[in-house]
Motif scaffolding. Sequence first.
Motif, PDB file in Angstrom:
ATOM      1  N   LEU A   1       0.939  -1.310  -0.007  1.00 31.10           N
ATOM      2  CA  LEU A   1      -0.040   0.155   0.026  1.00 31.10           C
ATOM      3  C   LEU A   1       0.872   1.293   0.137  1.00 31.10           C
ATOM      4  CD1 LEU A   1      -2.795  -1.221   2.485  1.00 31.10           C
ATOM      5  CD2 LEU A   1      -2.900  -0.976   0.084  1.00 31.10           C
ATOM      6  N   THR A   2       2.028   1.132   0.848  1.00 28.09           N
ATOM      7  CA  THR A   2       2.766   2.326   0.829  1.00 28.09           C
ATOM      8  C   THR A   2       3.442   2.645  -0.798  1.00 28.09           C
ATOM      9  OG1 THR A   2       5.031   3.257   1.756  1.00 28.09           O
ATOM     10  CG2 THR A   2       4.880   0.959   1.082  1.00 28.09           C
ATOM     11  N   ILE A  35       0.135   7.054  -6.377  1.00 23.02           N
ATOM     12  CA  ILE A  35      -1.333   7.961  -6.598  1.00 23.02           C
ATOM     13  C   ILE A  35      -0.717   9.462  -6.177  1.00 23.02           C
ATOM     14  CG2 ILE A  35      -3.415   8.375  -5.341  1.00 23.02           C
ATOM     15  CD1 ILE A  35      -3.841   5.430  -4.551  1.00 23.02           C
ATOM     16  N   ALA A  36      -0.255   9.710  -5.127  1.00 25.20           N
ATOM     17  CA  ALA A  36       0.423  10.844  -4.978  1.00 25.20           C
ATOM     18  C   ALA A  36       1.253  11.460  -6.043  1.00 25.20           C
ATOM     19  CB  ALA A  36       1.294  10.930  -3.734  1.00 25.20           C
ATOM     20  N   LYS A  37       2.046  10.697  -6.839  1.00 23.71           N
ATOM     21  CA  LYS A  37       2.881  11.280  -7.718  1.00 23.71           C
ATOM     22  C   LYS A  37       1.847  11.585  -8.900  1.00 23.71           C
ATOM     23  CE  LYS A  37       7.328   9.204  -7.267  1.00 23.71           C
ATOM     24  NZ  LYS A  37       8.681   8.460  -7.846  1.00 23.71           N
ATOM     25  N   ALA A  80       1.301  15.609   1.055  1.00 23.16           N
ATOM     26  CA  ALA A  80      -0.306  15.659   1.600  1.00 23.16           C
ATOM     27  C   ALA A  80      -1.083  14.806   1.379  1.00 23.16           C
ATOM     28  CB  ALA A  80      -0.865  17.228   1.077  1.00 23.16           C
ATOM     29  N   ILE A  81      -0.974  14.186  -0.209  1.00 27.51           N
ATOM     30  CA  ILE A  81      -1.927  13.012  -0.509  1.00 27.51           C
ATOM     31  C   ILE A  81      -1.264  11.908   0.064  1.00 27.51           C
ATOM     32  CG2 ILE A  81      -2.434  11.579  -2.452  1.00 27.51           C
ATOM     33  CD1 ILE A  81      -3.782  14.428  -2.673  1.00 27.51           C
ATOM     34  N   PHE A  82       0.057  11.570   0.067  1.00 25.05           N
ATOM     35  CA  PHE A  82       0.251  10.266   0.831  1.00 25.05           C
ATOM     36  C   PHE A  82      -0.125  10.332   2.288  1.00 25.05           C
ATOM     37  CE2 PHE A  82       3.203   7.375   3.015  1.00 25.05           C
ATOM     38  CZ  PHE A  82       3.557   6.663   2.173  1.00 25.05           C
ATOM     39  N   ALA A 117       7.612   6.587   0.469  1.00 23.11           N
ATOM     40  CA  ALA A 117       7.173   5.272   0.858  1.00 23.11           C
ATOM     41  C   ALA A 117       7.799   4.684   2.051  1.00 23.11           C
ATOM     42  CB  ALA A 117       7.457   4.329  -0.312  1.00 23.11           C
ATOM     43  N   SER A 118       8.969   5.380   2.511  1.00 21.26           N
ATOM     44  CA  SER A 118       9.617   4.877   3.785  1.00 21.26           C
ATOM     45  C   SER A 118       8.535   5.276   4.959  1.00 21.26           C
ATOM     46  CB  SER A 118      10.874   5.278   3.868  1.00 21.26           C
ATOM     47  OG  SER A 118      11.051   6.639   4.108  1.00 21.26           O
TER      48      SER A 118
END
Length: 418
Positions: free
Chosen positions: A85-86, A92-94, A105-107, A330-331
């Motif tokens: 999911l990360t 999705i954020a990109k 913000a999206i992440f 993602a970390s």
Amino acid sequence: MKKTFFWWFLGIFILYGVIIAWYLFIGANTELPSQYKGTAADPTTFMTNEQLLLSSEFSRIKHLIFFLSIPLEWGIYLVVLFFGLTVKFRDIAKGTMKISVGRTAIFVFLLSGISAILSFPLDYISYKVSQAYHISTQSFHSWMRDQVIGFWLGFLILFLVVSVIYFFMRKNEKRWWFYTWLVSIPFIIFMMYIQPVVIDPLYNDFYELKDKELEEEILTLADRANIPAERVFEVDMSKKTNAMNAYVTGIGSNLRIVLWDTTLNKLEDDEVLFIMAHEMGHYVMHHLYLNVLASIVLTFFGLWFGSMVLRWFVKKFGKVFHIKGVSDIASLPALLLIFSLLSFLVSPIANAISRYHEHAADQYAITMTEDADAAIGAFQQLTVTGLSEVRPPWIVKVFRYGHPTMLERIHFLETYKE
């Protein structure tokens, strides 16, 4: 790998839950030592048999929920990592935002959302348990409103913190923790300054104490303690709970003396004065500032140690979880997991220091008021109203209690009286 992880985590979580439940409900020794029986600290002297039973049940259920919530939080971060999911959140954020702040913000929103959803069942159970035992008087609508406010406030704070951390990570992957710590110092102080006048009113209505005679007595105590207060605030907590509380918080012009209306409704004036003297003791002995200093120091070591663990984690498991580097957003779930683990490990020390401060405030309050009967009566009423345990299990005291147990507090006051 996903299925293996899921079943292993579920099995360990259930086994852990069974062991904790056995300890809390069967294995823990909470019997009152013989030397305290018949004293003011003996709950049988001020609680009915029904209250004793309800206290035992309610306390153990709430303790169980607490000890289940900790590995649940860790499990959520692990699920986000193991189920990819990360990476999906990062993609999705990109795909949604071009600028890095927008992607962050999206992440953070997606991660906060999945955490809120997976945590909701246990939060709801906790709410219903408090309702069933008549501790919570809050309607579901009001409770959900607080949940929503808490989500957006938590999202905003986490977004600001994560933005700063990953900005410095992109600049320097080895020293980011130090620059983040420097920025955190004014942030910690600022949060303490604005909390009484900005954050707290989001959840409750504050107004000047209606009982002007009592307010005058409290302000007289404040004047004796050299606390620059001009008014006392009352907060309408009876809409949400039957529990009682009072506090002195804030710094400078934002300092506030606050009483829950439940405290005013259930305690006599002399008992209220002892409670307020206790809270003033924290201010006089600079516990507010010591807490800020401790937060700054702990943040330093937490960020330093967390940075080393994160660097090791990415080096060891980065390819497995498709994390490109330490500065890859993602970390973040791994970083939050590390901070959560560190916070849990440090909590016994933090609680022990807090208990020391609370006992010092009790000593200050009884010296100022010199009314041991009122002090004992206040703590007994707090025990009855909150369905608290006089002598909680050892592990509960270590990981949950920032105050001395009621047994310790009442025994100290009774000894002072004698």
